[in-house]
Design a protein around this motif. Structure first.
Motif, PDB file in Angstrom:
ATOM      1  N   VAL A 191      44.339  40.012  43.586  1.00 13.95           N
ATOM      2  CA  VAL A 191      43.029  39.694  44.564  1.00 13.95           C
ATOM      3  C   VAL A 191      42.977  40.433  45.822  1.00 13.95           C
ATOM      4  O   VAL A 191      42.276  40.911  46.497  1.00 13.95           O
ATOM      5  CB  VAL A 191      41.989  38.644  43.533  1.00 13.95           C
ATOM      6  N   GLY A 192      43.871  38.706  46.285  1.00 16.50           N
ATOM      7  CA  GLY A 192      44.169  38.920  47.759  1.00 16.50           C
ATOM      8  C   GLY A 192      44.242  39.956  48.493  1.00 16.50           C
ATOM      9  O   GLY A 192      43.525  41.417  49.728  1.00 16.50           O
ATOM     10  N   LYS A 193      45.591  40.372  47.478  1.00 18.94           N
ATOM     11  CA  LYS A 193      45.851  41.690  47.909  1.00 18.94           C
ATOM     12  C   LYS A 193      45.433  43.439  48.183  1.00 18.94           C
ATOM     13  O   LYS A 193      45.393  43.923  49.232  1.00 18.94           O
ATOM     14  CB  LYS A 193      47.572  41.707  47.430  1.00 18.94           C
ATOM     15  N   ILE A 194      44.587  43.066  46.787  1.00 24.81           N
ATOM     16  CA  ILE A 194      43.751  44.436  46.857  1.00 24.81           C
ATOM     17  C   ILE A 194      43.145  44.522  47.445  1.00 24.81           C
ATOM     18  O   ILE A 194      42.461  45.477  48.038  1.00 24.81           O
ATOM     19  CB  ILE A 194      43.337  44.875  45.573  1.00 24.81           C
ATOM     20  N   ALA A 195      42.167  43.336  47.714  1.00 25.14           N
ATOM     21  CA  ALA A 195      41.007  43.007  48.813  1.00 25.14           C
ATOM     22  C   ALA A 195      41.280  43.654  50.264  1.00 25.14           C
ATOM     23  O   ALA A 195      41.239  44.452  50.833  1.00 25.14           O
ATOM     24  CB  ALA A 195      40.649  42.323  48.994  1.00 25.14           C
ATOM     25  N   ALA A 196      42.532  43.658  50.928  1.00 22.63           N
ATOM     26  CA  ALA A 196      43.382  43.490  51.775  1.00 22.63           C
ATOM     27  C   ALA A 196      43.433  45.065  52.050  1.00 22.63           C
ATOM     28  O   ALA A 196      42.890  45.131  53.608  1.00 22.63           O
ATOM     29  CB  ALA A 196      44.701  42.883  52.195  1.00 22.63           C
ATOM     30  N   ARG A 197      43.669  45.870  50.981  1.00 28.74           N
ATOM     31  CA  ARG A 197      44.171  47.056  51.065  1.00 28.74           C
ATOM     32  C   ARG A 197      43.081  47.786  50.718  1.00 28.74           C
ATOM     33  O   ARG A 197      42.996  49.301  51.645  1.00 28.74           O
ATOM     34  CB  ARG A 197      45.164  47.363  49.606  1.00 28.74           C
ATOM     35  N   THR A 198      42.320  48.037  50.261  1.00 32.90           N
ATOM     36  CA  THR A 198      41.513  48.392  49.877  1.00 32.90           C
ATOM     37  C   THR A 198      39.621  48.160  50.607  1.00 32.90           C
ATOM     38  O   THR A 198      38.965  48.925  50.529  1.00 32.90           O
ATOM     39  CB  THR A 198      40.936  48.529  48.757  1.00 32.90           C
ATOM     40  N   ASP A 201      35.542  43.814  47.535  1.00 30.16           N
ATOM     41  CA  ASP A 201      34.794  42.473  47.616  1.00 30.16           C
ATOM     42  C   ASP A 201      35.440  41.519  46.485  1.00 30.16           C
ATOM     43  O   ASP A 201      35.554  42.336  45.674  1.00 30.16           O
ATOM     44  CB  ASP A 201      33.716  42.423  47.401  1.00 30.16           C
ATOM     45  N   ARG A 202      36.384  40.492  47.412  1.00 36.60           N
ATOM     46  CA  ARG A 202      36.907  39.379  46.238  1.00 36.60           C
ATOM     47  C   ARG A 202      36.621  39.630  44.926  1.00 36.60           C
ATOM     48  O   ARG A 202      36.991  39.470  43.798  1.00 36.60           O
ATOM     49  CB  ARG A 202      37.765  38.567  46.399  1.00 36.60           C
ATOM     50  N   ALA A 203      35.120  39.525  44.433  1.00 37.99           N
ATOM     51  CA  ALA A 203      34.617  39.259  43.860  1.00 37.99           C
ATOM     52  C   ALA A 203      34.371  40.395  43.060  1.00 37.99           C
ATOM     53  O   ALA A 203      34.292  40.194  41.342  1.00 37.99           O
ATOM     54  CB  ALA A 203      32.952  38.535  43.965  1.00 37.99           C
ATOM     55  N   GLU A 204      34.136  41.690  43.275  1.00 39.69           N
ATOM     56  CA  GLU A 204      33.848  42.831  42.809  1.00 39.69           C
ATOM     57  C   GLU A 204      35.794  43.540  42.077  1.00 39.69           C
ATOM     58  O   GLU A 204      35.842  43.364  41.295  1.00 39.69           O
ATOM     59  CB  GLU A 204      33.804  43.570  43.699  1.00 39.69           C
ATOM     60  N   ILE A 205      36.841  42.943  43.021  1.00 41.52           N
ATOM     61  CA  ILE A 205      37.955  43.032  42.145  1.00 41.52           C
ATOM     62  C   ILE A 205      38.338  41.748  40.893  1.00 41.52           C
ATOM     63  O   ILE A 205      39.063  42.602  39.793  1.00 41.52           O
ATOM     64  CB  ILE A 205      39.284  43.180  43.977  1.00 41.52           C
ATOM     65  N   LEU A 209      39.128  43.224  37.435  1.00 48.15           N
ATOM     66  CA  LEU A 209      40.175  42.196  36.852  1.00 48.15           C
ATOM     67  C   LEU A 209      39.402  41.671  34.896  1.00 48.15           C
ATOM     68  O   LEU A 209      40.017  41.965  33.793  1.00 48.15           O
ATOM     69  CB  LEU A 209      40.711  41.761  37.133  1.00 48.15           C
ATOM     70  N   GLU A 210      38.842  41.224  35.270  1.00 52.20           N
ATOM     71  CA  GLU A 210      38.381  40.462  34.221  1.00 52.20           C
ATOM     72  C   GLU A 210      37.926  41.258  33.255  1.00 52.20           C
ATOM     73  O   GLU A 210      37.833  41.423  32.101  1.00 52.20           O
ATOM     74  CB  GLU A 210      37.136  39.585  34.665  1.00 52.20           C
ATOM     75  N   HIS A 211      36.736  42.605  33.215  1.00 47.60           N
ATOM     76  CA  HIS A 211      36.657  44.353  32.532  1.00 47.60           C
ATOM     77  C   HIS A 211      37.834  44.324  32.069  1.00 47.60           C
ATOM     78  O   HIS A 211      37.175  45.471  31.179  1.00 47.60           O
ATOM     79  CB  HIS A 211      35.047  44.721  33.296  1.00 47.60           C
ATOM     80  N   LYS A 212      38.783  44.321  32.220  1.00 52.60           N
ATOM     81  CA  LYS A 212      39.543  45.239  32.669  1.00 52.60           C
ATOM     82  C   LYS A 212      40.104  44.592  30.198  1.00 52.60           C
ATOM     83  O   LYS A 212      41.361  44.994  29.317  1.00 52.60           O
ATOM     84  CB  LYS A 212      41.176  45.163  32.749  1.00 52.60           C
ATOM     85  N   GLN A 213      40.043  43.327  29.643  1.00 53.33           N
ATOM     86  CA  GLN A 213      39.637  42.354  28.711  1.00 53.33           C
ATOM     87  C   GLN A 213      38.702  42.059  28.512  1.00 53.33           C
ATOM     88  O   GLN A 213      37.344  42.056  28.644  1.00 53.33           O
ATOM     89  CB  GLN A 213      40.734  40.903  29.276  1.00 53.33           C
ATOM     90  N   PRO A 214      38.709  42.566  27.109  1.00 52.61           N
ATOM     91  CA  PRO A 214      37.733  42.659  25.228  1.00 52.61           C
ATOM     92  C   PRO A 214      36.556  41.585  26.117  1.00 52.61           C
ATOM     93  O   PRO A 214      35.243  41.839  25.634  1.00 52.61           O
ATOM     94  CB  PRO A 214      38.092  43.436  24.416  1.00 52.61           C
ATOM     95  N   ILE A 215      37.531  40.597  25.694  1.00 54.99           N
ATOM     96  CA  ILE A 215      36.282  39.324  25.976  1.00 54.99           C
ATOM     97  C   ILE A 215      36.062  38.902  27.176  1.00 54.99           C
ATOM     98  O   ILE A 215      35.162  37.870  27.594  1.00 54.99           O
ATOM     99  CB  ILE A 215      37.218  38.139  25.522  1.00 54.99           C
ATOM    100  N   ARG A 216      36.232  39.721  28.310  1.00 56.65           N
ATOM    101  CA  ARG A 216      35.246  39.465  29.825  1.00 56.65           C
ATOM    102  C   ARG A 216      36.073  38.476  30.581  1.00 56.65           C
ATOM    103  O   ARG A 216      34.769  37.822  31.267  1.00 56.65           O
ATOM    104  CB  ARG A 216      33.732  40.101  29.408  1.00 56.65           C
ATOM    105  N   ARG A 217      36.784  38.298  30.431  1.00 55.77           N
ATOM    106  CA  ARG A 217      37.146  37.240  31.328  1.00 55.77           C
ATOM    107  C   ARG A 217      38.292  37.002  31.482  1.00 55.77           C
ATOM    108  O   ARG A 217      39.467  37.831  30.699  1.00 55.77           O
ATOM    109  CB  ARG A 217      36.288  35.823  30.370  1.00 55.77           C
ATOM    110  N   LEU A 218      39.411  35.664  32.031  1.00 55.51           N
ATOM    111  CA  LEU A 218      40.213  35.761  32.364  1.00 55.51           C
ATOM    112  C   LEU A 218      40.790  35.231  31.606  1.00 55.51           C
ATOM    113  O   LEU A 218      40.493  34.445  31.416  1.00 55.51           O
ATOM    114  CB  LEU A 218      40.984  35.619  33.937  1.00 55.51           C
ATOM    115  N   ILE A 219      42.319  35.418  31.130  1.00 56.28           N
ATOM    116  CA  ILE A 219      42.561  34.353  30.172  1.00 56.28           C
ATOM    117  C   ILE A 219      43.113  33.044  31.017  1.00 56.28           C
ATOM    118  O   ILE A 219      43.510  33.294  32.173  1.00 56.28           O
ATOM    119  CB  ILE A 219      44.187  35.338  29.764  1.00 56.28           C
ATOM    120  N   THR A 220      43.347  31.615  30.041  1.00 59.73           N
ATOM    121  CA  THR A 220      43.382  31.042  30.990  1.00 59.73           C
ATOM    122  C   THR A 220      45.198  30.256  30.681  1.00 59.73           C
ATOM    123  O   THR A 220      46.343  30.703  29.832  1.00 59.73           O
ATOM    124  CB  THR A 220      43.056  29.242  30.368  1.00 59.73           C
ATOM    125  N   ALA A 221      45.285  29.571  31.658  1.00 62.03           N
ATOM    126  CA  ALA A 221      46.644  29.318  30.952  1.00 62.03           C
ATOM    127  C   ALA A 221      47.377  29.040  30.003  1.00 62.03           C
ATOM    128  O   ALA A 221      48.047  28.675  29.885  1.00 62.03           O
ATOM    129  CB  ALA A 221      47.543  28.143  32.697  1.00 62.03           C
TER     130      ALA A 221
END
Length: 251
Positions: A191-198, A201-205, A209-221
């Motif tokens: 997220v930080g690298k994408i924000a620096a390149r583009t 906003d980090r929250a937007e990025i 990423l969350e919305h790439k997954q149908p459950i609309r959240r990040l997976i947990t470890a």
């Protein structure tokens, strides 16, 4: 399950640290390796059972051999090998350097090969072993701006499949777990690298990423560790690349 000697690479944070905790809680002896000694010590302090902290760079063949030798001297052969160490370089292919390309292959593909090669003889002699590679959905699909990472993860899934076929009659299983975007320091780094390149906003990025997954959240470890637990417990699951991504890649 019988207590086993486990080795987890990339164990100092994120998915690796959670997997180490799960294995320890299940009664196994757990050796931890990563480059950061202080972080390894913090993880080990939270484990419930015997542990070894073995700082090492897994891209150094001599260091990897020393890690295995240390475990063998202390406990005996490695019986459960979890290959979690990895990283990604995120940039357009046209801007990727040769050094970045080779670095990704060395860390994400060649290092797992060397560790498997080192572990397999003892596992086959005892007719029991579990090897689990933490791969990625990037090992199943093409990801933009992650060409070297994607190639290396496709490669390590092929390596896993070949090893599983070769070892199928020996009592040794070999599998891969393929997470989507996981809530870990590695994803924070992306997220930080994408924000620096583009300039976004980090929250937007992160939301994207969350919305790439149908459950609309990040997976947990922990959700990744659930599948590792299954691969360690089962003698009938081998040669599989199991996706854990909230339904984004259906296979």
């Amino acid at each position: 399950m019988t207590p086993r000697n486990c080795l987890v690479t990339g164990a100092s944070r994120g998915i690796g640290s959670v997997i180490a905790g799960r294995l320890s809680a299940a009664g196994h002896r757990v050796a931890l390796t990563a480059r950061g000694a202080d972080q390894l010590a913090e993880v080990a302090a939270k484990l419930s059972g015997p542990s070894l902290c073995l700082p090492a760079d897994v891209t150094d063949p001599a260091a990897v051999d020393n890690v295995f030798s240390t475990v063998e001297d202390a406990w005996g052969p490695v019986e459960v090998l979890v290959l979690n160490a990895g990283a990604a370089v995120a940039k357009p292919m046209a801007k990727l350097t040769d050094d970045e390309w080779y670095g990704q292959l060395e860390l994400n593909l060649t290092a797992p090969f060397r560790a498997m090669r080192r572990a397999i003889p003892a596992m086959t002699r005892s007719n029991w072993g579990r090897i689990v590679v933490i791969a990625s959905i990037a090992g199943k699909i093409g990801e933009p701006n992650l060409s070297a990472y994607t190639a290396s993860k496709h490669g390590v899934i092929g390596l896993m499949r070949a090893a599983a076929a070769e070892l199928a009659k020996t009592g040794v299983t070999v599998n891969a777990v393929c997470p989507g975007y996981v809530d870990t320091p590695m994803t924070d780094g992306w997220v930080g690298k994408i924000a620096a390149r583009t300039g976004k906003d980090r929250a937007e990025i992160r939301t994207a990423l969350e919305h790439k997954q149908p459950i609309r959240r990040l997976i947990t470890a922990d959700e990744v560790a659930d599948v590792v637990d299954l691969c360690v417990a089962s003698a009938a699951i081998t040669g599989q690349a199991i996706t854990v991504d909230g339904g984004a890649v259906q296979s």
